[in-house]
Design an enzyme around this catalytic site. Structure first.
Site, short mmCIF file in Angstrom:
data_model
loop_
_atom_site.label_atom_id
_atom_site.label_comp_id
_atom_site.label_asym_id
_atom_site.label_seq_id
_atom_site.Cartn_x
_atom_site.Cartn_y
_atom_site.Cartn_z
N HIS A 1 0.83 -1.21 0.00
CA HIS A 1 0.00 0.00 0.00
C HIS A 1 0.86 1.26 0.00
CE1 HIS A 1 -2.24 3.26 1.96
NE2 HIS A 1 -3.21 2.84 1.16
N CYS B 1 -1.85 35.54 -16.13
CA CYS B 1 -0.77 35.34 -15.17
C CYS B 1 -1.45 35.06 -13.84
CB CYS B 1 0.15 36.55 -15.12
SG CYS B 1 -0.68 38.05 -14.64
C1 PEP Z 1 -3.10 38.65 -10.31
O1 PEP Z 1 -3.86 39.33 -9.67
O2 PEP Z 1 -3.40 37.55 -10.79
C2 PEP Z 1 -1.73 39.14 -10.56
C3 PEP Z 1 -0.90 38.44 -11.30
O3 PEP Z 1 -1.35 40.28 -9.94
P1 PEP Z 1 -0.80 40.29 -8.46
O4 PEP Z 1 -0.65 38.89 -8.03
O5 PEP Z 1 0.46 41.04 -8.50
O6 PEP Z 1 -1.90 41.02 -7.75
#
Ligand code: PEP
Ligand code: MG
Length: 886
Positions: free
Chosen positions: A467, A842
């Site tokens: 396991h 992002c």
């Molecule tokens: C987000 O808000 O996704 C971004 C990339 O900006 P930060 O994380 O700097 O607020």
């Protein structure tokens, strides 16, 4: 009539491998094996639809199901020439679960079904082996009581322990028929005392077992496993009722588990383990240490017990031929279970084998080289999450190892942490931020939550298919199992090995690649990026269409990102550049300035620092784009809030502390996610935007003189209207023109914006007319769309998920049900008004495989943290393969 039952066996089958949704993985593959001529004990599969019906109808079976099961039984009786419940020569069944995807050890199995006080005597006579018959009966009583009736398994184990001890036996197999009968009598007493007596009626046994398998789908551990692996609860499990074959019917019998390649390393040789005169549960339970099936397996693991290739040469040859047949048929590494009954080989299961990241990569690359699969198929064979393992640090080879014991290399990789002796301790201590290694005699399904949070797992007992080994490989955490020299004392919270005693909380290092266990904390080094990994990632890059960049602002992060294959910087958060001690006071001076002239004065001091930062990023990313986001956070975040710091700043600036405090208070945003921040700073204080633009353009011109190609992309943060972008773009363009005029040369640059507010997403069409690119800040966009931050949600999210308000953590991945849909819509609107716009995300989701899978069709690129770049590249390639198929 709904067809709830599908039969297989005798070279035929009603189902096939493509029917995994209906028959579960195991059932579909049993059918497939049977129809391609692999010897499979006959039986039938009860569909997952029957399970769903069962739960929808208050745990009742339909009449159709009852009738079809009885017909299925008759079919098996006809093939085998034996009858279920026949007191003279009974047909026995195994009853096993089988979901669409394998959930190792999570659900129930009952073996030897059909034994009772009469049939056991029939079996004893017919097999001419009373010991085998009574041993099978006591196993059945134990399993049935545990899984179908909920009796505590330890009560049965205590009986076995006592009988073994009284007779000085090491193994259960040493017990005589009389002793087994005594054990059975004791078992029955336990049942009577608990009011949970195993039925003597074989049909009642069968329905009880089917109910137990259905029931185990909703067990706590199965529910937890499903959550961990995103498996929907409404899939249900199938049930496989199959004629028993016996690996415990003498020394010419055996049972085992084998892999068509080594599941730990991926090496192409026949790997497996077996136990003579045993049933499957003995192998998986890890109580007896199994033998290797092949000579090469012994060699690779440095073991020397006799192997199957030596003990059962003709059966081994047949098994090896089936290995090749199944691997060629499924075109993937197979994990197979088999039983040898009196010299005859039976296959009980085959499935695509779970493997480590290391093995996944090697198998995929090798299979392409062998001409078995294409590069497109190969890139779908490695889970993006598995790359983490390959990128994880390994032990420094030059470091001295204080090896205190060696076990089996059950799941590769290096783990270092403090010793804990229970899954509960692992959970508690990791919640406090400690790194722990879970040390157990053996693990069981109850331990998975604790294993999940551990750096690695170390067990004293169990083979490569125990396991602990299987689950650790699935989770991608290192594991060393079967360390025979390890003594664990749970009461004293100590382990002893190699003459050393370590306590709970002491540091330990385990190497899941070699099986070594070391006292103390061994240093770790970065992984190797060339070889098979490099080749594989080359295919990934050929196949994907999505660009992958990284979020980075320091030269170190930028270099790491580039080494991991980032095609530029997708997000450089300039505010991170202002916190350095050499700069923060200029920043504060700017914020505290009473008028524009004062601000410009302070900004002039920041300019050279910013310019220098961009020069080094452009140099690292020579020829690749660098997206630079203008100042984003609210200004109060840059001011000190501790008294001493405020006093120091006051002195330095020649103002009173009260003035500092007052200014800080006036800048404070009630909701620091909103308010005067992002592009609003540039609208209100254009000189900040001017300084940053100047630094970017001047840096690009400086590096151009050194032969470096800078591709600056200037990003306006947090807009909520077209007008904001218009104002900021005008400042940027005018500043750039001014710099070009001063320097007498030019450089190309683009201007785009960050979409982080729902309003911006809704207005994407008109905003896109002014933007060269959109980048969706998915962290903030998630929060602003949902109306809560992850931290706010932390306290109630689990309840929201259990109450069904959310199906899953809405921060987890972007898909068509939430923020992903908003992004998809904004992408479409943006492209409609500006077909050349570059669209990317992002934030955390830029490195999340599921989000990438969903958004691949809408985006041009993603940007994520440097360490997630390889994962994002792979997820993008898998999305491209999927898109091509669709
Ligand atoms: C987000 O808000 O996704 C971004 C990339 O900006 P930060 O994380 O700097 O607020
Ligand atoms: Mg943001």
């Amino acid at each position: 009539m709904t067809k709830f039952v599908y039969t297989f066996g005798d070279g035929k089958a009603e189902g096939n491998a493509s029917m995994r949704e209906l028959l579960g993985g195991k059932g579909a593959n049993l059918a497939e094996m049977s129809s391609i001529g692999v010897p499979v004990p006959p039986g039938f599969t009860i569909t997952t639809e029957a399970c769903t019906f069962y739960y929808k109808n208050n745990k009742a079976y339909s009449d159709e199901l009852k009738q079809q099961v009885m017909e299925g039984l008759k079919g098996v009786e006809a093939v085998m020439g034996k009858k279920f419940g026949d007191p003279n020569n009974p047909l026995l069944f195994s009853v096993r679960s089988g979901a669409r995807v394998s959930m190792p050890g999570m659900m129930d199995t009952i073996l030897n079904l059909g034994l009772n006080d009469q049939t056991v005597e029939g079996l004893a006579k017919a097999s001419n082996n009373p010991k085998f018959a009574y041993d099978s009966y006591r196993r059945f009583l134990q399993m049935y009581s545990d899984t179908a009736m909920g009796v505590d398994i330890h009560k049965f184990e205590a009986v076995l322990d006592r009988v073994r001890e009284e007779n000085g036996y090491k193994h259960d197999s040493e017990m005589t028929v009389e002793q087994l009968k005594e054990v059975i009598a004791e078992y029955k007493k336990i049942g009577i005392a608990e009011g949970k007596v195993v039925p003597q009626d074989v049909n009642e046994q069968l329905w009880g077992a089917i109910g137990a398998v259905f029931g185990s789908w909703m067990s706590e551990r199965a529910i937890f496993y499903r959550k961990l692996n995103n498996i929907p609860a409404d899939w249900g499990t199938a049930v496989n009722v199959q004629c028993m074959v016996f690996g415990n019917s003498g020394d010419d019998s055996a049972t085992g588990v084998c892999f068509s390649r080594d599941a730990a390393t991926g090496e192409n040789y026949f790997y497996g383990e077996y136990l003579k005169n045993a049933q499957g549960e003995d192998v998986v339970a890890g109580i007896r240490t199994p033998q290797q099936i092949s000579k090469i397996g012994n060699e690779r693991r440095g073991l020397n017990l006799p192997c199957m290739e030596e003990e059962f040469p003709s059966v081994y040859a047949e098994l090896d031929a089936i290995r090749h047949k199944l691997e060629g048929h499924y075109k993937d590494m197979q994990d197979m279970e088999f039983t040898v009954q009196n010299g005859k080989l039976w296959m009980l299961q085959t499935r695509n084998g779970k493997r480590t990241g290391l093995a996944a990569l090697k198998v995929a690359v090798d299979m392409v080289r062998e001409g078995l699969i294409t590069k497109e198929e190969a890139v779908t064979r490695v889970e993006p999450g598995h790359l983490d393992q390959l990128l994880h640090p390994m032990f420094d080879k030059s470091a001295k190892r204080d090896v205190i014991a060696t076990g089996l290399p059950a799941s590769p990789g290096a783990a270092v942490g403090q010793i804990v002796f229970s899954a509960a301790d692992a959970e508690a201590q990791s919640a406090e931020g400690k790194k722990v290694v879970l040390v157990r005699v053996e693990t069981s399904p109850e331990d998975i939550a604790g294993m999940h949070v551990s750096q690695g797992v170390l067990t004293a007992r169990g083979g490569m298919t125990s396991h602990a080994a299987v689950v650790a490989r699935g989770m991608g955490i290192p594991c060393v199992s079967g360390v025979a020299d390890l003594r664990i004392d749970y009461a004293a919270q100590t382990l002893t090995a190699g003459g050393k005693t370590l306590k709970a909380g002491d540091m330990i290092s385990i190497d899941g690649t070699t099986g070594q266990v070391m006292a103390g904390e061994l240093p770790l080094v970065k992984p190797e990026m060339a070889g098979d990994f490099g080749e594989f990632m080359k295919w990934v890059d050929e196949i994907r269409t999505l660009k992958v960049r990284a979020n980075a602002e320091t030269p170190t992060d930028a270099q790491t990102a580039k080494d991991f294959g980032a095609e530029g910087i997708g997000l450089c958060r300039t505010e991170h550049m202002f916190f350095d001690p050499s700069r923060i006071n200029h920043m504060r001076e700017m914020i505290l300035a009473k008028d524009e002239a004062g601000r410009r004065n302070a900004l002039a001091k920041l300019l050279p620092f910013q310019r220098e930062d961009f020069v080094s990023l452009f140099k690292i990313m020579d020829g690749l784009p660098v997206t630079i986001r203008l100042l984003d956070p609210p200004l109060h975040e840059f001011l000190p809030n501790k008294k001493a710091e405020q006093e120091a700043l006051a002195q330095q600036m020649g103002v009173t502390v009260e003035e500092i405090v007052a200014r800080t208070a006036s800048l404070h945003e009630a909701n620091p996610m909103l308010g005067l921040r992002g592009c609003r700073l540039a609208v209100v204080y254009p000189e900040i935007c001017e300084m940053q633009t100047r630094a970017i353009i001047e840096a690009a011109l400086i590096v151009a003189d050194q032969g470096v190609k800078a591709i600056p992309e200037i990003e306006v943060p947090l807009i909520s209207s077209r007008k904001e972008l218009e104002i900021c773009k005008k400042i940027i363009d005018e500043t750039a023109e001014a710099v070009f005029a001063e320097k007498g040369k030019k450089v190309e640059y683009t201007v785009g914006t960050m979409i982080e507010l729902p309003r911006a997403a809704l207005l994407a069409g008109e905003i896109a007319e002014l933007a060269d690119f959109f980048e969706f800040g998915t962290n903030d966009l998630t929060q602003t769309t949902l109306g809560m931050s992850r931290d706010d949600a932390g306290s109630f999210l689990p309840q929201y998920v259990t109450k069904g308000i959310y199906e899953r953590d809405p921060f987890q991945s972007l898909d068509a049900t939430g923020v992903g849909k908003l992004i998809a819509m904004a992408c479409k609107d943006g492209k409609a008004t500006n077909p050349n716009i570059y669209l990317s995300i992002c934030g955390e989701h830029g490195g999340d495989a599921n989000s990438i899978m969903y958004l691949n069709q809408y985006l041009n690129g993603v940007s994520c943290s440097p360490y997630r770049v390889p994962l994002a590249r792979l997820a993008a390639a898998q999305a491209a393969v999927k898109a091509k198929k669709a």
